[in-house]
Structures are given as C-alpha cells and as structure tokens.
Scaffold this motif. Structure first.
Motif, PDB file in Angstrom:
ATOM      1  N   THR A   1       0.821  -1.223   0.000  1.00 28.41           N
ATOM      2  CA  THR A   1       0.000   0.000   0.000  1.00 28.41           C
ATOM      3  C   THR A   1       0.849   1.265   0.000  1.00 28.41           C
ATOM      4  N   ASP A   2       2.109   1.137  -0.393  1.00 24.19           N
ATOM      5  CA  ASP A   2       3.006   2.294  -0.387  1.00 24.19           C
ATOM      6  C   ASP A   2       3.258   2.870  -1.774  1.00 24.19           C
ATOM      7  N   ASP A   3       2.583   2.348  -2.794  1.00 23.13           N
ATOM      8  CA  ASP A   3       2.789   2.852  -4.147  1.00 23.13           C
ATOM      9  C   ASP A   3       2.405   4.336  -4.218  1.00 23.13           C
ATOM     10  N   GLU A   4       3.320   5.154  -4.703  1.00 25.03           N
ATOM     11  CA  GLU A   4       3.099   6.610  -4.693  1.00 25.03           C
ATOM     12  C   GLU A   4       1.876   7.026  -5.503  1.00 25.03           C
ATOM     13  N   ASP A   5       1.701   6.425  -6.673  1.00 27.00           N
ATOM     14  CA  ASP A   5       0.564   6.810  -7.519  1.00 27.00           C
ATOM     15  C   ASP A   5      -0.757   6.420  -6.871  1.00 27.00           C
ATOM     16  N   ALA A   6      -0.807   5.241  -6.245  1.00 23.88           N
ATOM     17  CA  ALA A   6      -2.039   4.803  -5.596  1.00 23.88           C
ATOM     18  C   ALA A   6      -2.370   5.697  -4.406  1.00 23.88           C
ATOM     19  N   VAL A   7      -1.360   6.045  -3.636  1.00 24.64           N
ATOM     20  CA  VAL A   7      -1.577   6.937  -2.496  1.00 24.64           C
ATOM     21  C   VAL A   7      -2.043   8.300  -2.981  1.00 24.64           C
ATOM     22  N   GLU A   8      -1.435   8.770  -4.073  1.00 28.56           N
ATOM     23  CA  GLU A   8      -1.814  10.069  -4.627  1.00 28.56           C
ATOM     24  C   GLU A   8      -3.262  10.042  -5.110  1.00 28.56           C
ATOM     25  N   GLY A   9      -3.652   8.925  -5.710  1.00 30.49           N
ATOM     26  CA  GLY A   9      -5.026   8.797  -6.170  1.00 30.49           C
ATOM     27  C   GLY A   9      -6.020   8.822  -5.017  1.00 30.49           C
ATOM     28  N   LEU A  10      -5.683   8.120  -3.944  1.00 31.81           N
ATOM     29  CA  LEU A  10      -6.556   8.109  -2.774  1.00 31.81           C
ATOM     30  C   LEU A  10      -6.636   9.495  -2.150  1.00 31.81           C
ATOM     31  N   ALA A  11      -5.492  10.154  -2.040  1.00 32.00           N
ATOM     32  CA  ALA A  11      -5.470  11.498  -1.455  1.00 32.00           C
ATOM     33  C   ALA A  11      -6.345  12.447  -2.259  1.00 32.00           C
ATOM     34  N   GLY A  12      -6.280  12.342  -3.586  1.00 28.10           N
ATOM     35  CA  GLY A  12      -7.102  13.195  -4.428  1.00 28.10           C
ATOM     36  C   GLY A  12      -8.584  12.914  -4.252  1.00 28.10           C
ATOM     37  N   PHE A  13      -8.928  11.646  -4.159  1.00 20.20           N
ATOM     38  CA  PHE A  13     -10.322  11.259  -3.951  1.00 20.20           C
ATOM     39  C   PHE A  13     -10.836  11.798  -2.623  1.00 20.20           C
ATOM     40  N   LEU A  14     -10.064  11.619  -1.564  1.00 20.24           N
ATOM     41  CA  LEU A  14     -10.492  12.050  -0.236  1.00 20.24           C
ATOM     42  C   LEU A  14     -10.574  13.569  -0.123  1.00 20.24           C
ATOM     43  N   ALA A  15      -9.687  14.259  -0.835  1.00 21.54           N
ATOM     44  CA  ALA A  15      -9.695  15.725  -0.787  1.00 21.54           C
ATOM     45  C   ALA A  15     -11.001  16.288  -1.339  1.00 21.54           C
ATOM     46  N   GLY A  16     -11.690  15.494  -2.146  1.00 23.86           N
ATOM     47  CA  GLY A  16     -12.955  15.933  -2.707  1.00 23.86           C
ATOM     48  C   GLY A  16     -14.165  15.634  -1.840  1.00 23.86           C
ATOM     49  N   LEU A  17     -13.920  15.053  -0.653  1.00 23.63           N
ATOM     50  CA  LEU A  17     -15.008  14.702   0.257  1.00 23.63           C
ATOM     51  C   LEU A  17     -14.956  15.608   1.486  1.00 23.63           C
ATOM     52  N   ALA A  18     -15.945  16.460   1.613  1.00 23.52           N
ATOM     53  CA  ALA A  18     -15.963  17.409   2.729  1.00 23.52           C
ATOM     54  C   ALA A  18     -16.126  16.728   4.079  1.00 23.52           C
ATOM     55  N   CYS A  19     -16.607  15.477   4.072  1.00 22.70           N
ATOM     56  CA  CYS A  19     -16.876  14.781   5.333  1.00 22.70           C
ATOM     57  C   CYS A  19     -15.613  14.242   6.004  1.00 22.70           C
ATOM     58  N   VAL A  20     -14.523  14.155   5.270  1.00 23.62           N
ATOM     59  CA  VAL A  20     -13.296  13.558   5.812  1.00 23.62           C
ATOM     60  C   VAL A  20     -12.568  14.562   6.702  1.00 23.62           C
ATOM     61  N   GLU A  21     -12.497  14.251   7.993  1.00 24.33           N
ATOM     62  CA  GLU A  21     -11.870  15.158   8.947  1.00 24.33           C
ATOM     63  C   GLU A  21     -10.386  14.875   9.141  1.00 24.33           C
ATOM     64  N   ARG A  22      -9.985  13.636   8.966  1.00 26.40           N
ATOM     65  CA  ARG A  22      -8.574  13.290   9.154  1.00 26.40           C
ATOM     66  C   ARG A  22      -8.286  11.949   8.504  1.00 26.40           C
TER      67      ARG A  22
END
Length: 246
Positions: free
Chosen positions: A176-197
């Motif tokens: 789960t340390d692949d940079e592109d996969a982590v970047e993709g998840l980070a981008g997805f989560l950044a679009g969700l206002a409900c995610v606090e941390r």
C-alpha cells in the motif's frame, strides 16, 4: 422485533484510547468478516460461529458500567470487528441505544458492506472510521479478497449524508506504499468534505501469535514494517492535498 431483543455474535470488548475514535472508548468487537486482509491482526474474528451470542440488553449492561467514565474521558462506544455491518440489525440497535444513553458512537468498517447500513443506522453514528485498504483495484483485490468499488461508493454516500469520517489507511511496504495509488486516494479524499482526518497506521505483526495458535499461515510474516521515512512520505502526500494526516 424490539431493539433490545435483537441478538448478535460478538467476539469481545475492550477499553482503548487514541486509536478507535476520540477519547477513551468502549470497543465492541463483533464476529464475522467478509474480507480476508493479508495483514489482519484479528483472524479470530473472521467467523461468526466463533463468537458468542449476545442481546443488545446484555451489551448495554456492560457499557453502562463505564458510562460515566467514558463521558468524563470525552469518549464513547466504537463498534468494530470483524465487520459490524455483517450484522446490520444488531449494529443499528446497539448504536441507537448508545445514542439514546447520551454516548458518542463510532462505527469502524471497511465499507465493503456499506450498502447494508441504513440511513437510520448512520444517523445514530457520530463518527465513521472508514478503512480504505488500497486505492488500486487490483491491489485491493489481492490484499483483501474483495472489491474496492463498494467502499468508495460508501464514502461518497457518507459525504452526501454529511456524516463525520476519519479514514484509516494501513501502510504495508510493497502493498500500500505505491506513490501513484496513495496520490489517487489522497485526491479522492480531498474531494469529500466529510473527511476530517486520515490516520496512517503502520503495518505490524502483533497478531502473528494468533495465526500460530489457530494453526493458519500469516501471509505477511516476512513483510517488513514501514520505517519512519516511508510513513512521513505517505503522510506528506495526504497533507499536500489539504488533508489532516496523522
């Protein structure tokens, strides 16, 4: 059926601080899980048959013993497992009773069975601890035996409902340390206002003894734990997207 007469299969309960939601928590481990994560630390919760049957009243009697302490400590009750949404009626009943008792509630779930969570269940949930195992579809399948889409759909639904969400991401070197996969998840989560941390949880082998006791192989026994540099890199990827990563 009255909520107090609903029964479920539970593995155990414990008190914890810091990793299962805010404050000191009464953590109820339900039995049964549809996934088989390679890094799972609780293989003894996989099967419902290995748990014991309990009524909601029995669970609440145990919780009530700690109610004043939990409230004073700024905590509450967290349902985890296993997978609590494998038993949605039982989980919903416990959450409702805890909310009625004035206790903060949290649901720790992979989201794989998110479709089983009714809006009413989620309305009684003060915080969802959503475990996203990987953002790469193929890796998710190999790592868990399940599909990624239901979890992402659940995350989007939680956002639409305005539920509070903390993301839990287990960092496993080589998985789960692949940079592109982590970047993709980070981008997805950044679009969700409900995610606090986002909590980065370093892979560990503390459950290895359970595999030995159950005489089943621990698939990641030879996988190294992540070093601090890797944890910092992944944490930084989430932070650069404006997310609070811990």
């Amino acid at each position: 059926m009255a909520p107090e007469s609903v029964t479920g299969r539970i593995h155990s309960w414990d008190l914890s601080t810091g990793v299962d939601g805010p404050g000191t928590r009464f953590v109820l481990f339900t039995s049964g899980c549809p996934l088989r994560c390679l890094y799972c630390a609780n293989p003894d919760t996989w099967h419902m048959r290995d748990g014991r049957e309990a009524t909601v009243d029995e669970v609440m009697t145990q919780i009530e013993k700690y109610r004043d302490f939990l409230v004073t400590a700024g905590g509450g009750v967290t349902l985890t497992g296993g997978e609590p949404l494998l038993q949605p009626a039982f989980t919903a009943a416990v959450l409702r009773r805890c909310k009625e008792a004035g206790l903060h509630t949290a649901l720790d779930t992979s989201g794989f069975l998110g479709a089983r969570a009714s809006d009413a269940l989620l309305a009684d949930t003060g915080l969802v601890l959503l475990d996203i195992k990987s953002f790469d579809v193929a890796t998710y399948r190999k790592l868990t035996g399940g599909a990624l889409a239901p979890t992402l759909n659940f995350a989007t639904r939680l956002n639409g409902l305005g539920r509070r969400v903390w993301i839990r991401y287990v960092l496993v070197p080589g998985w789960t340390d692949d940079e592109d996969a982590v970047e993709g998840l980070a981008g997805f989560l950044a679009g969700l206002a409900c995610v606090e941390r986002v909590d980065i949880l370093p892979f560990h082998k503390l459950g290895a003894a359970k595999y030995d006791a159950m005489d089943i192989p621990f698939p990641l026994r030879d996988t190294p734990v992540p070093d601090e540099a890797l944890v910092d890199r992944v944490r930084g990827q989430f932070r650069r997207r404006g997310l609070k990563a811990h």
